[in-house]
Design a protein around this motif. Sequence first.
Motif, PDB file in Angstrom:
ATOM      1  N   THR A 188       0.847  -1.193   0.000  1.00 15.64           N
ATOM      2  CA  THR A 188       0.000   0.000   0.000  1.00 15.64           C
ATOM      3  C   THR A 188       0.883   1.243   0.000  1.00 15.64           C
ATOM      4  OG1 THR A 188      -0.107   0.070   2.412  1.00 15.64           O
ATOM      5  CG2 THR A 188      -1.845  -1.158   1.281  1.00 15.64           C
ATOM      6  N   GLY A 189       0.354   2.313  -0.522  1.00 12.97           N
ATOM      7  CA  GLY A 189       1.078   3.579  -0.542  1.00 12.97           C
ATOM      8  C   GLY A 189       0.879   4.385   0.729  1.00 12.97           C
ATOM      9  N   VAL A 190       0.025   3.883   1.608  1.00 12.33           N
ATOM     10  CA  VAL A 190      -0.270   4.573   2.865  1.00 12.33           C
ATOM     11  C   VAL A 190      -0.247   3.553   4.003  1.00 12.33           C
ATOM     12  CG1 VAL A 190      -1.688   6.354   1.769  1.00 12.33           C
ATOM     13  CG2 VAL A 190      -2.764   4.276   2.611  1.00 12.33           C
ATOM     14  N   PRO A 191       0.037   4.000   5.221  1.00 15.45           N
ATOM     15  CA  PRO A 191       0.004   3.081   6.365  1.00 15.45           C
ATOM     16  C   PRO A 191      -1.431   2.609   6.644  1.00 15.45           C
ATOM     17  CG  PRO A 191       1.129   5.131   6.933  1.00 15.45           C
ATOM     18  CD  PRO A 191       0.499   5.337   5.596  1.00 15.45           C
ATOM     19  N   THR A 192      -1.534   1.389   7.155  1.00 11.32           N
ATOM     20  CA  THR A 192      -2.813   0.851   7.621  1.00 11.32           C
ATOM     21  C   THR A 192      -2.631   0.437   9.076  1.00 11.32           C
ATOM     22  OG1 THR A 192      -2.337  -1.454   7.059  1.00 11.32           O
ATOM     23  CG2 THR A 192      -3.269  -0.058   5.303  1.00 11.32           C
ATOM     24  N   SER A 193      -3.686  -0.009   9.694  1.00 14.41           N
ATOM     25  CA  SER A 193      -3.574  -0.492  11.067  1.00 14.41           C
ATOM     26  C   SER A 193      -2.715  -1.747  11.142  1.00 14.41           C
ATOM     27  CB  SER A 193      -4.960  -0.789  11.641  1.00 14.41           C
ATOM     28  OG  SER A 193      -5.602  -1.785  10.865  1.00 14.41           O
TER      29      SER A 193
END
Length: 167
Positions: A64-69
Amino acid sequence: MAGFDEVKATFWGEGRYGAQPPLTAAVVRDAERRLGVRLPVSLLEILRVQNGGVVAELWNAFPTGVPTSWSENHVPLDDMMGIGRHDGRLSLLDTAYLVEEWGLPSPVVLLSGDGHCWIALDYRVCGNRGEPCVTWFDVDDGTELPLAADFRTFVERLTASESLDPG
C-alpha cells in the motif's frame, strides 16, 4: 510485478488447511446465486487450482502507498476463503452473515480477514454483474482503502510480506 499465470501456479501454500472441496461449475452457479453477484473469472481460476486455504509466503501481502492499522506499507493475505460448506470452515458463502456481524458495506464479497480487517471484492460502484474492485476494510478504525481496480490486478501486485517489512 509478477504475471497472473505465474502467481496462480504458485499461489497456494503447503497443506490443505482451510480448503474446501474442489470447485465445480454447479458450486460456482450456486455461489453466484446466493451471493447475488458475478464472481471474477480470475478469482475462479485461482479457486480451481485449490478452493481456498493458506496463501504461499511468496504472495501473502499487498503493498500500500499509505500506512494501515496492519503495517506501514502493506495489508496481509495469509489465507483466502474458498466456496463451500466443508467442516465448518469460513467460505465466501458466509459473506452475508459476516457483513452484518461486522457492519461492513454491501454489496461486497469477503475474500480474507479476521473480523477486524477484511479484503473484499467491492461491488458498490460496478454493480452486481460488473467487475469489482478489491478493497481493504478496517472495522476497528472505520476506514477503507481501495487496493486494486480488479481481482486480476490485485493478484499481480501481491508480494512476500518479508520483502516489505523494514529491517
